[in-house]
Enzyme design. Structure first.
Site, short mmCIF file in Angstrom:
data_model
loop_
_atom_site.label_atom_id
_atom_site.label_comp_id
_atom_site.label_asym_id
_atom_site.label_seq_id
_atom_site.Cartn_x
_atom_site.Cartn_y
_atom_site.Cartn_z
N SER A 181 -6.68 3.37 -3.06
CA SER A 181 -7.67 3.80 -4.11
C SER A 181 -7.99 2.64 -5.16
CB SER A 181 -6.86 5.13 -4.78
OG SER A 181 -6.82 6.11 -3.81
N GLU A 184 0.94 -1.24 0.00
CA GLU A 184 -0.09 0.11 0.03
C GLU A 184 0.84 1.09 -0.05
OE1 GLU A 184 -4.08 -1.00 1.77
OE2 GLU A 184 -2.90 -0.08 3.30
P1 13P Z 1 -8.37 3.46 0.19
O1 13P Z 1 -8.85 2.10 -0.71
O2 13P Z 1 -9.58 4.39 0.74
O3 13P Z 1 -7.29 4.29 -0.53
O4 13P Z 1 -7.48 2.70 1.46
C1 13P Z 1 -6.77 1.83 1.28
C2 13P Z 1 -6.28 1.36 2.51
O5 13P Z 1 -5.36 1.92 3.33
C3 13P Z 1 -6.72 -0.17 2.71
O6 13P Z 1 -6.07 -0.60 3.94
#
Ligand code: 13P
Length: 250
Positions: A212, A166
């Protein structure tokens, strides 16, 4: 063949009542049987969600755990407690916990080992900041996080651990990594696990992309060779999560 996984991370959202409503909406929409669908929900919602997902393909996940079994740790939740209510997965080392709650790689490793001790599969988050990407140290950062998080795991544990790549700059920004950027780092993560545990193990470890992800970009991201699914924040709080689960891989 690695089984694809789509995990939702609700973060600090939904009351228990809202949680049940959302699960009821999602279970009617999800029509894929051949992938692991996990909902990682706030501790207060775990029991309600455990009941709502009975007789479905959805598995229960927590967002955090403590690395001790019990004791004077006000506000914390242990692996024993999670295990008893049927938690199968737990997110460890999310960037929000690393930055707001000062979790470091040593703590992440202790939590990973504790989860395994209780038969709960950790979903370990790794990722670079925008500054680290711009400084060209993304791969170094990720390798350190992976090596420290997976320290002292057995080969079997390294096969079943889930890594979520991430990039911090992609979380909650609506700006996901390109398919190529995400693939490049997921490939590096697999290579790093291969160096630690051998290629036979690393070929089995599931690596997710998070940041995202939505119903529109999931199919292309998940089609990349080293991306085995996604860890989804914002879009897991609504019907779009079902589109991500149901996405046909191109
Ligand atoms: P988003 O999908 O809102 O960008 O968040 C990703 C996340 O932190 C999942 O652990």
């Amino acid at each position: 063949m690695r089984k694809r996984m789509v995990a939702g991370n609700w973060k600090m959202n939904k009351t228990p009542r809202e949680a049940v409503d959302l699960v009821n909406l999602l279970k009617d929409k999800i029509d894929k049987e051949d992938i692991d669908v996990v909902l990682c929900v706030p501790a207060i919602n775990l029991i309600a969600v455990a009941e709502s997902i009975l007789h479905t393909n959805i598995k229960l996940g927590a967002e955090n755990l403590h690395y001790e079994n019990c004791g004077a740790y006000t506000g914390e939740t242990s692996a024993t407690m999670l295990k008893e209510i049927g938690v199968k997965y737990v997110i460890v080392g999310h960037s929000e916990r690393r930055s707001y709650f000062k979790e470091n790689d040593v703590i992440v490793n202790k939590k990973v080992l504790k989860a395994f001790e209780y038969g709960i599969i950790p979903i370990v988050c790794v990722g670079e900041s925008l500054e680290e990407r711009e400084d060209g140290i993304t791969i170094e950062k990720i390798r350190i996080q992976v090596k420290k998080a997976l320290k002292n795991l057995t080969d079997k544990q390294a096969e079943s651990v889930v890594i979520a790549y991430e990039p911090i700059w992609a979380i909650g920004t609506g700006k996901h990594a390109t398919n190529e950027q995400a693939q490049e780092i997921c490939f590096e993560i697999r290579k790093c696990i291969g160096e630690m545990f051998g290629e036979k193990v690393s070929e089995k470890t599931r690596i997710l992309y998070g940041g995202s992800v939505n119903g529109k970009n999931a199919n292309e991201l998940f089609a990349m060779p080293d991306i085995d699914g996604g860890l989804v924040g914002g879009a897991s709080l609504k019907e779009d999560f079902a589109n991500i689960v149901n996405a046909d891989i191109v």
